[in-house]
Design a protein around this motif. Structure first.
Motif, PDB file in Angstrom:
ATOM      1  N   UNK A  16       0.922  -1.212   0.042  1.00 21.01           N
ATOM      2  CA  UNK A  16      -0.100   0.074   0.065  1.00 21.01           C
ATOM      3  C   UNK A  16       0.889   1.205  -0.020  1.00 21.01           C
ATOM      4  N   UNK A  17       1.856   0.994   0.841  1.00 19.57           N
ATOM      5  CA  UNK A  17       3.015   2.336   0.862  1.00 19.57           C
ATOM      6  C   UNK A  17       3.481   2.511  -0.267  1.00 19.57           C
ATOM      7  N   UNK A  18       3.955   1.689  -0.890  1.00 21.32           N
ATOM      8  CA  UNK A  18       4.938   1.590  -2.198  1.00 21.32           C
ATOM      9  C   UNK A  18       3.940   2.042  -3.185  1.00 21.32           C
ATOM     10  N   UNK A  19       2.661   1.597  -3.561  1.00 23.40           N
ATOM     11  CA  UNK A  19       1.997   2.228  -4.637  1.00 23.40           C
ATOM     12  C   UNK A  19       1.548   3.684  -4.202  1.00 23.40           C
ATOM     13  N   UNK A 109       3.402   1.741   5.634  1.00 19.76           N
ATOM     14  CA  UNK A 109       2.197   1.132   5.882  1.00 19.76           C
ATOM     15  C   UNK A 109       1.762   0.855   7.372  1.00 19.76           C
ATOM     16  N   UNK A 110       0.412   0.838   7.594  1.00 19.63           N
ATOM     17  CA  UNK A 110       0.389   0.650   9.041  1.00 19.63           C
ATOM     18  C   UNK A 110      -1.029  -0.001   9.287  1.00 19.63           C
ATOM     19  N   UNK A 111      -0.973  -1.071  10.250  1.00 14.28           N
ATOM     20  CA  UNK A 111      -2.393  -1.554  10.532  1.00 14.28           C
ATOM     21  C   UNK A 111      -3.004  -0.533  11.406  1.00 14.28           C
ATOM     22  N   UNK A 112      -2.598   0.423  12.126  1.00 13.03           N
ATOM     23  CA  UNK A 112      -3.603   1.183  12.998  1.00 13.03           C
ATOM     24  C   UNK A 112      -4.074   0.498  14.068  1.00 13.03           C
ATOM     25  N   UNK A 113      -5.340   0.875  14.518  1.00 10.03           N
ATOM     26  CA  UNK A 113      -6.146   0.388  15.547  1.00 10.03           C
ATOM     27  C   UNK A 113      -7.051  -1.002  15.197  1.00 10.03           C
ATOM     28  N   UNK A 134      12.046  13.879   9.111  1.00 15.42           N
ATOM     29  CA  UNK A 134      11.326  14.430   8.076  1.00 15.42           C
ATOM     30  C   UNK A 134      10.162  14.044   7.985  1.00 15.42           C
ATOM     31  N   UNK A 135       9.215  14.428   7.208  1.00 11.86           N
ATOM     32  CA  UNK A 135       7.694  14.147   7.320  1.00 11.86           C
ATOM     33  C   UNK A 135       7.703  12.562   7.055  1.00 11.86           C
ATOM     34  N   UNK A 136       6.408  12.025   7.735  1.00  9.43           N
ATOM     35  CA  UNK A 136       6.296  10.451   7.550  1.00  9.43           C
ATOM     36  C   UNK A 136       4.764  10.506   7.483  1.00  9.43           C
ATOM     37  N   UNK A 137       4.489   9.780   6.075  1.00  6.59           N
ATOM     38  CA  UNK A 137       3.068   9.626   5.670  1.00  6.59           C
ATOM     39  C   UNK A 137       2.753   8.046   5.820  1.00  6.59           C
ATOM     40  N   UNK A 138       1.721   8.177   6.517  1.00  2.00           N
ATOM     41  CA  UNK A 138       0.984   6.721   7.107  1.00  2.00           C
ATOM     42  C   UNK A 138       0.077   6.183   6.332  1.00  2.00           C
ATOM     43  N   UNK A 139       0.204   5.207   5.540  1.00  5.41           N
ATOM     44  CA  UNK A 139      -0.963   4.589   4.872  1.00  5.41           C
ATOM     45  C   UNK A 139      -1.474   3.434   5.586  1.00  5.41           C
ATOM     46  N   UNK A 140      -2.777   3.419   5.704  1.00  3.33           N
ATOM     47  CA  UNK A 140      -3.691   2.248   6.338  1.00  3.33           C
ATOM     48  C   UNK A 140      -4.230   1.420   5.320  1.00  3.33           C
TER      49      UNK A 140
END
Length: 277
Positions: A16-19, A109-113, A134-140
């Motif tokens: 998901x993060x790679x896309x 990518x992250x599972x979150x809760x 640096x900024x971190x973009x978290x994709x669920x």
């Protein structure tokens, strides 16, 4: 944005993060640095140095094989992709890799809760967020139509929030069409009248920007919690991204009371971009 780091463990959330990175890389003609870390640790008493070296070589070869398969994706076509394998490095040290390669953004990518259990806490994603300069973009989840036209950034508009505000707005203005600045007024503890809030925001903008040009773009929201106010506002405006500020090694906290950044990053299905103070 010239270099984007994507730490991967070859899971679906990594993809998901790679896309997401591929979409941004095409828009900005950026290079993607795909990072995999072998957390093998040091030689234990029960194993010899030779055994440890053999193990390292085995996992290194295995990672190289996984990389080849993982990166054979049509959406990476025409993008410069550089695979990086590091050993004896923990996820909290991704920031060192970012410094080494002069990266501009980390996407994870992250599972979150999940139910009552906060998987994000103590996870590799959280380690990166806490330590990254640096900024971190978290994709669920998979982003079928990734764009950041409408970004929501909430602040309490106190003077201590000015450095973070400048950093977030300066970064977002490079690719966001609309930045929705939000102040959430709650009925408990920090409740303020409309006049008090407007005066505070005006003072903040004069200090931060030297003018009141953004005064009419501030959104004043009333809700039971700051988190609910932000998430509900995102639904109303159809936000693509939420921006939050963290305080690094002290944990995920916002200038609001409590741990709003932590809650937002855990519970939002929207992508969340974090900036460390």
């Amino acid at each position: 944005m010239k270099k984007i780091i994507v730490p991967v463990d070859f899971s679906k959330h990594s993809e998901f993060a790679l896309k997401a990175a591929a979409t941004l890389a095409k828009k900005h003609e950026a290079e993607i640095l795909v990072l995999h870390m072998l957390e093998l640790g040091s030689t234990s008493i029960s194993e010899s140095a030779n055994q440890h070296q053999e193990m390292t070589i085995f996992y290194l070869k295995l990672s190289e094989k996984n990389f080849k398969t993982f990166l054979e994706k049509d959406y990476l076509k025409d993008i410069k992709v550089t695979p990086i394998i590091k050993h004896y490095i923990a996820f909290r040290e991704v920031n060192k890799v970012a410094e080494e390669y002069q990266a501009d953004l980390i996407i994870m990518g992250s599972h979150g809760a999940s139910g009552m259990k906060e998987i994000f806490l103590g996870s590799n994603t959280e380690k990166v967020v806490r330590n990254s300069d640096i900024p971190v973009l978290v994709i669920k989840q998979e982003q079928l139509n990734l764009n950041f036209d409408d970004v929501v950034f909430a602040s309490d508009f106190s003077e201590e929030a000015i450095p973070g505000y400048k950093r977030v707005v300066g970064f977002l203005e490079n690719f966001a069409k609309n930045i929705h600045l939000v102040h959430v007024n709650t009925p408990y503890g920090d409740f303020q009248s409309s006049t008090e809030i407007e005066n505070k925001v005006a003072h903040f903008l004069l200090k931060a920007e030297g003018n009141l040009n953004r005064l009419n773009t501030i959104n004043y929201i009333a809700d039971y919690t700051v988190e609910k106010g932000i998430l509900n506002f995102c639904n109303v405006v159809g936000s693509d991204l939420i921006a939050v500020i963290t305080r690094g090694r002290k944990g995920l906290t916002h200038f609001f009371s409590g741990s709003v950044s932590e809650d937002i990053t855990n519970h939002s299905l929207l992508p969340v971009i974090t900036f460390k103070m």
